[in-house]
Design a protein around this motif. Structure first.
Motif, PDB file in Angstrom:
ATOM      1  N   HIS A 136       0.828  -1.201   0.000  1.00 17.89           N
ATOM      2  CA  HIS A 136       0.000   0.000   0.000  1.00 17.89           C
ATOM      3  C   HIS A 136       0.868   1.258   0.000  1.00 17.89           C
ATOM      4  O   HIS A 136       0.479   2.289  -0.558  1.00 17.89           O
ATOM      5  N   ARG A 138       3.811   1.621  -1.438  1.00 15.95           N
ATOM      6  CA  ARG A 138       4.772   1.645  -2.534  1.00 15.95           C
ATOM      7  C   ARG A 138       4.096   2.016  -3.841  1.00 15.95           C
ATOM      8  O   ARG A 138       2.956   1.620  -4.107  1.00 15.95           O
ATOM      9  N   THR A 139       4.818   2.758  -4.672  1.00 18.85           N
ATOM     10  CA  THR A 139       4.314   3.126  -5.997  1.00 18.85           C
ATOM     11  C   THR A 139       4.707   2.055  -7.007  1.00 18.85           C
ATOM     12  O   THR A 139       5.590   1.230  -6.750  1.00 18.85           O
ATOM     13  N   LEU A 140       4.070   2.086  -8.178  1.00 20.39           N
ATOM     14  CA  LEU A 140       4.401   1.129  -9.236  1.00 20.39           C
ATOM     15  C   LEU A 140       5.843   1.299  -9.694  1.00 20.39           C
ATOM     16  O   LEU A 140       6.503   0.319 -10.066  1.00 20.39           O
ATOM     17  N   GLU A 141       6.349   2.532  -9.682  1.00 24.37           N
ATOM     18  CA  GLU A 141       7.733   2.770 -10.082  1.00 24.37           C
ATOM     19  C   GLU A 141       8.693   2.108  -9.105  1.00 24.37           C
ATOM     20  O   GLU A 141       9.718   1.540  -9.507  1.00 24.37           O
ATOM     21  N   GLU A 142       8.367   2.162  -7.805  1.00 25.94           N
ATOM     22  CA  GLU A 142       9.221   1.521  -6.811  1.00 25.94           C
ATOM     23  C   GLU A 142       9.204   0.004  -6.950  1.00 25.94           C
ATOM     24  O   GLU A 142      10.233  -0.660  -6.720  1.00 25.94           O
ATOM     25  N   HIS A 309      -6.116   1.106  -1.627  1.00 24.93           N
ATOM     26  CA  HIS A 309      -5.221   0.059  -2.128  1.00 24.93           C
ATOM     27  C   HIS A 309      -5.021  -1.045  -1.092  1.00 24.93           C
ATOM     28  O   HIS A 309      -4.951  -2.224  -1.447  1.00 24.93           O
ATOM     29  N   ARG A 377      -1.078   6.875   1.189  1.00 23.14           N
ATOM     30  CA  ARG A 377       0.106   6.017   1.120  1.00 23.14           C
ATOM     31  C   ARG A 377       1.145   6.370   2.185  1.00 23.14           C
ATOM     32  O   ARG A 377       1.850   5.517   2.676  1.00 23.14           O
ATOM     33  N   ARG A 381       3.638   3.995   4.811  1.00 24.39           N
ATOM     34  CA  ARG A 381       5.086   4.040   4.892  1.00 24.39           C
ATOM     35  C   ARG A 381       5.537   4.261   6.339  1.00 24.39           C
ATOM     36  O   ARG A 381       6.529   3.699   6.801  1.00 24.39           O
TER      37      ARG A 381
END
Length: 384
Positions: A136, A138-142, A309, A377, A381
């Motif tokens: 939840h 984390r981004t798609l890029e990460e 998410h 998000r 984190r």
């Protein structure tokens, strides 16, 4: 007056609102399946509520209370508690290594005095919660970068290794596949799955010498049950005989010969689906599978409709875990996978598995009740 009452009692009004938002169709399905389980345990005991049906009913009633409590709780509580819950389950698995009770050749239980728990069952839910909380935040890029995949990978591998040491191959497989489902829904690159499958296939020959003797026998028996029909192959051969003897409509309730003449082993736990198929035939077996399928559909819809998410990942992971319970048990008793000792949810006799399944249902309900709740998000984190 209602509006004034709500203002004076905001917490009570909030609970009532959540209560009306619950998925009653899902709850009805759970009660129907559990009722079938009570009936089959009554039959397994030869028409007596003792020793299985009455205890199972009491556990289910307590479990329903758990379902309501979890359903009405704040979904953000579960996100904040996810890592703590995972750490507690992992600690319990480690304690099993030292203090665990040994039964039927496996060391899987902890004795708390007034009850015995199976930490590997708790870990099935704890792992899904922890992975959902992690992804939840984390981004798609990460997720395209390998360093962000090492922590969730360790979350999956460590409990799998501990469970394999008990030994419990079926639960270890469920942990791995349940975790993989969360990885997939989170958006992990497909190359990670390809690498994982390739490594698993390559590791099979190397893992063979480390399997327990009974595990090797189960695999060899799966490949050729007739090699030892009165020994290692007895269970699955009798299960297939019972399945075939049920025919289309079955022999009738409490009229199954394989189970009631004690040819079918463990007919109150691992092989209870076979007993049901013998007594109610293919029609009864398909009806039960249909009820389970409706639950899976509910779970996927809940995941798709959730606006946060964390809830989407949690619902998808829990639905996958419930599916694996059903698939592995049924596939095992009809002989298309080796016997691994996974119970049929809400049907097989057993306390830990039933409470785990009902806890999962409660979390699914919680996601549905809070489907419109927005969760940032950054908060996820901060949990790490």
């Amino acid at each position: 007056m209602v509006e004034l009452h709500s203002r004076l009692n905001p917490s009570r009004a909030n609970i009532l609102e959540k209560f009306t938002r619950m998925s009653w169709g899902l709850l009805i399905l759970i009660v129907l399946i559990a009722s079938i389980g009570f009936a089959m345990l009554y039959s397994a005991a030869g028409g007596d509520v003792d020793p299985w049906a009455k205890r199972q009913l009491i556990r289910f009633i307590c479990g329903l209370g758990l379902v309501f409590i979890v359903s009405l709780s704040d979904i953000r509580f579960w996100m904040r508690s996810a890592y703590f819950f995972y750490a507690a389950a992992l600690g319990a698995l480690i304690l099993v290594e030292v203090y665990g009770l040994i039964g039927m050749g496996a060391q899987r239980w902890l004795n708390l005095g007034w009850l015995q728990i199976q930490p590997s069952e708790i870990m099935k839910i704890a792992l899904i919660l922890a992975l959902a909380a992690y992804f939840h935040g984390r981004t798609l890029e990460e997720l395209k970068k390998i360093r962000y995949m090492l922590v969730p990978l360790a979350m999956v591998v460590v409990p799998m290794v501990l469970v394999l040491r008990q030994p419990d191959l079926g639960t270890a497989v469920m942990l791995g596949l349940g975790g993989a489902a969360v990885f997939f829904v989170a958006g992990a690159a497909l190359r990670y799955f390809a690498i994982g499958v390739a490594m698993a296939l390559a590791g099979i020959p190397a893992a063979w010498p480390f399997l327990e003797i009974y595990q090797q026998e189960r695999i060899l028996t799966f490949l050729n049950p007739d090699a030892d029909p009165l020994g290692a192959g007895y269970h699955i051969i009798q299960s297939k005989i019972a399945l075939g003897s049920g025919g289309l409509l079955g022999r009738g309730y409490m009229q199954g010969t394989q189970s009631h003449l004690n040819f079918l082993p463990e007919h109150q736990t691992d092989f209870i689906f076979t007993m049901l198929a013998e007594e109610f035939g293919m029609v009864g077996a398909l009806a039960l599978i249909g009820l389970y399928t409706a639950i899976f559909i509910y779970g996927l819809i809940i995941s798709a409709r959730c606006s946060n998410h964390f809830g989407r990942l949690l619902a998808a992971g829990l639905t996958t875990t419930l599916f694996l319970y059903v698939y592995i048990n049924i596939a095992m008793v009809i002989g298309i996978i080796p016997v691994v000792g996974v119970p049929l949810p809400l049907i097989s006799y057993g306390g830990s598995a039933m409470m785990t399944v009902l806890f999962a249902v409660g979390l699914l309900m919680c996601v549905f009740v809070h489907r419109d709740t927005q969760i940032g998000r950054v908060k996820a984190r901060e949990l790490w």
